[in-house]
Design an enzyme around this catalytic site. Structure first.
Site, PDB file in Angstrom:
ATOM      1  N   PHE A  69       0.255  -1.445  -0.281  1.00  0.00           N
ATOM      2  CA  PHE A  69       0.316  -0.036   0.258  1.00  0.00           C
ATOM      3  C   PHE A  69       1.008   1.563   0.399  1.00  0.00           C
ATOM      4  O   PHE A  69       1.532   1.254   0.615  1.00  0.00           O
ATOM      5  CB  PHE A  69      -0.846   0.295   1.420  1.00  0.00           C
ATOM      6  CG  PHE A  69      -2.063  -0.844   1.450  1.00  0.00           C
ATOM      7  CD1 PHE A  69      -3.273  -0.717   1.118  1.00  0.00           C
ATOM      8  CD2 PHE A  69      -1.497  -1.778   1.621  1.00  0.00           C
ATOM      9  CE1 PHE A  69      -4.142  -1.661   1.028  1.00  0.00           C
ATOM     10  CE2 PHE A  69      -2.436  -3.278   2.321  1.00  0.00           C
ATOM     11  CZ  PHE A  69      -4.206  -3.519   1.602  1.00  0.00           C
ATOM     12  N   ASP A  70       0.317   2.434  -0.638  1.00  0.00           N
ATOM     13  CA  ASP A  70       0.589   3.272  -0.484  1.00  0.00           C
ATOM     14  C   ASP A  70       0.361   3.930   0.464  1.00  0.00           C
ATOM     15  O   ASP A  70      -0.241   3.424   0.909  1.00  0.00           O
ATOM     16  CB  ASP A  70       0.747   4.635  -1.889  1.00  0.00           C
ATOM     17  CG  ASP A  70       0.693   6.664  -1.369  1.00  0.00           C
ATOM     18  OD1 ASP A  70       2.090   6.265  -1.306  1.00  0.00           O
ATOM     19  OD2 ASP A  70       0.206   6.488  -1.715  1.00  0.00           O
ATOM     20  N   LEU A  71       0.805   5.284   1.396  1.00  0.00           N
ATOM     21  CA  LEU A  71       0.331   5.760   2.483  1.00  0.00           C
ATOM     22  C   LEU A  71      -0.232   6.717   2.094  1.00  0.00           C
ATOM     23  O   LEU A  71      -1.650   6.712   1.881  1.00  0.00           O
ATOM     24  CB  LEU A  71       1.755   6.462   3.322  1.00  0.00           C
ATOM     25  CG  LEU A  71       0.968   6.867   4.718  1.00  0.00           C
ATOM     26  CD1 LEU A  71       0.626   5.454   5.738  1.00  0.00           C
ATOM     27  CD2 LEU A  71       2.305   7.422   5.256  1.00  0.00           C
ATOM     28  N   ASP A  72      -0.094   8.217   1.778  1.00  0.00           N
ATOM     29  CA  ASP A  72      -0.997   9.033   1.545  1.00  0.00           C
ATOM     30  C   ASP A  72      -1.967   9.327   0.360  1.00  0.00           C
ATOM     31  O   ASP A  72      -1.485   8.861  -1.136  1.00  0.00           O
ATOM     32  CB  ASP A  72       0.318  10.685   1.407  1.00  0.00           C
ATOM     33  CG  ASP A  72       1.267  10.625   2.143  1.00  0.00           C
ATOM     34  OD1 ASP A  72       0.643  10.687   3.200  1.00  0.00           O
ATOM     35  OD2 ASP A  72       2.415  11.477   2.507  1.00  0.00           O
TER      36      ASP A  72
ATOM     37  N   VAL B 158      -1.035  -0.918  -4.580  1.00  0.00           N
ATOM     38  CA  VAL B 158      -2.100  -0.021  -3.758  1.00  0.00           C
ATOM     39  C   VAL B 158      -2.124   0.914  -4.024  1.00  0.00           C
ATOM     40  O   VAL B 158      -1.453   2.107  -2.832  1.00  0.00           O
ATOM     41  CB  VAL B 158      -3.285  -0.834  -2.637  1.00  0.00           C
ATOM     42  CG1 VAL B 158      -4.961   0.641  -2.727  1.00  0.00           C
ATOM     43  CG2 VAL B 158      -3.270  -1.940  -2.830  1.00  0.00           C
TER      44      VAL B 158
END
Length: 215
Positions: A10-13, A163
């Site tokens: 997963f990306d964060l922001d 994602v």
């Protein structure tokens, strides 16, 4: 498409955590300090995804490092007031974790701020592998961050999904051979993400469960 997914990165922001307001205010504050008041809120959308060095270098290459310092100072000060996870994220991540999926975060932010956001949203315990700007030579969309995360998780590209909310995530997935999932809540709009042809586009994080076959 990819079958038998066992790993999700997963990306964060803008993906797990809603940091849009914090990011936009941080950019606007910094630009104001350096006299770039012609740059408005919507002008900053394109800076969400790239590294800070890339973003500020595109505006003022000779002042980029100094601008990063101003940005990070403001960002850190206002972080906890403005950051929260997106709807359905904690529920989805908890379900995936309990089902045995290997989970990781791959972000273009520095490690300190990544964990500040994960801690604030109670997501830290779910991610045994977190790859930040501090762990790599090249950021997304270069494949290095995703490849490093997969190596640490013992994952293979063909059984992994990435994602994210920006082209850095979708192209990073394509460059590393993983599947890609774009999130429709990206601040830049779904038409923007569709241009990069993600394998899936979801309107709510809970839709990810059906993609990987969780009932």
């Amino acid at each position: 498409m990819k079958q038998n997914i066992d790993t999700i990165l997963f990306d964060l922001d803008g993906t797990l955590v809603n940091t849009y307001e914090l990011i936009l205010q941080s950019f606007l504050y910094t630009f104001h300090q350096f006299g770039f008041d012609e740059l408005k809120r919507e002008d900053c959308y394109k800076f969400i995804g790239p590294t800070l060095l890339e973003s500020f270098s595109s505006v003022a290459p000779d002042k980029a490092e100094e601008m990063i310092h101003y940005y990070r100072t403001f960002n850190k000060k206002h972080h906890d007031k403005l950051v929260r996870e997106f709807p359905g994220v904690l529920e989805t991540i908890d379900t995936l974790s309990r089902q045995g999926y290997k989970l990781g975060v791959v972000s273009t932010k520095v490690r300190e701020m990544v964990f500040k956001a994960l801690d604030k949203t109670n997501l830290t315990p779910y991610f045994p592998v977190v790859i930040t700007l501090d762990e790599v030579e090249k950021a997304k969309p270069d494949p290095e961050p995703l490849n490093k995360a997969m190596h640490l998780l013992g994952a293979k590209p063909e059984s992994t999904l990435m994602v994210g909310d920006s082209y850095h995530d979708i192209l990073g997935a394509k460059n590393s051979g993983t599947g890609s999932v774009g999130v429709a809540w990206t601040i830049q709009g779904t038409d923007y993400l569709k241009k990069y042809n993600p394998d899936f586009l979801i309107n709510d994080m809970r839709e990810l469960l059906a993609i990987v076959g969780v009932k």
